[in-house]
Design a protein around this motif. Structure first.
Motif, PDB file in Angstrom:
ATOM      1  N   MET A 110      54.698  47.966  26.945  1.00  0.00           N
ATOM      2  CA  MET A 110      54.238  46.645  27.333  1.00  0.00           C
ATOM      3  C   MET A 110      55.442  45.722  27.492  1.00  0.00           C
ATOM      4  O   MET A 110      56.357  45.724  26.691  1.00  0.00           O
ATOM      5  CB  MET A 110      53.302  46.111  26.238  1.00  0.00           C
ATOM      6  N   SER A 111      55.452  44.945  28.548  1.00  0.00           N
ATOM      7  CA  SER A 111      56.590  44.060  28.783  1.00  0.00           C
ATOM      8  C   SER A 111      56.444  42.768  27.992  1.00  0.00           C
ATOM      9  O   SER A 111      55.400  42.464  27.437  1.00  0.00           O
ATOM     10  CB  SER A 111      56.699  43.756  30.274  1.00  0.00           C
ATOM     11  N   LYS A 112      57.511  42.009  28.001  1.00  0.00           N
ATOM     12  CA  LYS A 112      57.528  40.733  27.279  1.00  0.00           C
ATOM     13  C   LYS A 112      56.715  39.695  28.050  1.00  0.00           C
ATOM     14  O   LYS A 112      56.795  39.623  29.265  1.00  0.00           O
ATOM     15  CB  LYS A 112      58.972  40.268  27.113  1.00  0.00           C
ATOM     16  N   THR A 113      55.955  38.910  27.328  1.00  0.00           N
ATOM     17  CA  THR A 113      55.210  37.796  27.893  1.00  0.00           C
ATOM     18  C   THR A 113      55.761  36.520  27.286  1.00  0.00           C
ATOM     19  O   THR A 113      55.970  36.448  26.078  1.00  0.00           O
ATOM     20  CB  THR A 113      53.706  37.912  27.564  1.00  0.00           C
ATOM     21  N   GLU A 118      57.259  33.838  22.712  1.00  0.00           N
ATOM     22  CA  GLU A 118      57.541  35.132  23.335  1.00  0.00           C
ATOM     23  C   GLU A 118      56.789  36.203  22.573  1.00  0.00           C
ATOM     24  O   GLU A 118      56.850  36.266  21.346  1.00  0.00           O
ATOM     25  CB  GLU A 118      59.041  35.417  23.333  1.00  0.00           C
ATOM     26  N   GLU A 147      56.010  40.396  22.509  1.00  0.00           N
ATOM     27  CA  GLU A 147      56.408  41.717  22.978  1.00  0.00           C
ATOM     28  C   GLU A 147      55.645  42.764  22.183  1.00  0.00           C
ATOM     29  O   GLU A 147      55.603  42.700  20.953  1.00  0.00           O
ATOM     30  CB  GLU A 147      57.918  41.902  22.798  1.00  0.00           C
ATOM     31  N   ASN A 148      54.992  43.674  22.883  1.00  0.00           N
ATOM     32  CA  ASN A 148      54.192  44.716  22.229  1.00  0.00           C
ATOM     33  C   ASN A 148      53.192  44.140  21.222  1.00  0.00           C
ATOM     34  O   ASN A 148      53.032  44.666  20.134  1.00  0.00           O
ATOM     35  CB  ASN A 148      55.101  45.751  21.556  1.00  0.00           C
ATOM     36  N   THR A 198      55.396  33.102  31.722  1.00  0.00           N
ATOM     37  CA  THR A 198      54.644  34.092  32.495  1.00  0.00           C
ATOM     38  C   THR A 198      53.138  34.010  32.242  1.00  0.00           C
ATOM     39  O   THR A 198      52.359  34.627  32.966  1.00  0.00           O
ATOM     40  CB  THR A 198      55.136  35.523  32.205  1.00  0.00           C
TER      41      THR A 198
END
Length: 126
Positions: free
Chosen positions: A1-4, A34, A36-37, A69
């Protein structure tokens, strides 16, 4: 999973314990988180900017320039929602959560739905 990179309209002073700013365009500050995962990796705040220059699109552009994002919001008008869509920023409805932290937790757990045009308001008096 990418960073949001999430932006959450917040009441002052911002941060995870702050109340949700229920209308995107009229918040005092954004909490930027931020993820992440499924875990929060960083958090900060970003001052809000006024609508005057560029109307409803000014805050959309401002958040995009800061690497956002996704946005968690309780309410917004149709124009900014369309603007976020154009800028490829996902908008999720988080109006059922009283604090920023609870909204972020719900996002990480996959409990938030994408904001739909049915949830937009007329703007102006909010």
């Amino acid at each position: 999973m990418s960073k949001t990179v999430l932006a959450i309209p917040s009441e002052l002073p911002g941060g995870m314990d702050a109340g949700m700013g229920m209308h995107f365009g009229h918040c005092a500050i954004y909490t930027v988180v931020e993820v992440e995962n499924g875990a929060v990796t960083a958090q900060s705040t970003l001052p809000s900017i006024p609508h005057q220059q560029g109307g409803c699109m000014a805050p959309v552009q401002y958040l995009a320039e800061h690497g956002v994002t996704a946005l968690l919001a309780g309410g917004m008008g149709m124009r900014p929602l369309m603007g976020f869509n154009q800028m490829h920023i996902d908008v999720f409805f988080a109006g059922n959560y009283p604090t920023v932290g609870q909204a972020v937790e719900a996002f990480c757990a996959g409990k938030l739905n994408r904001f739909s045009t049915d949830q937009t308001c007329g703007g102006g008096a909010h």
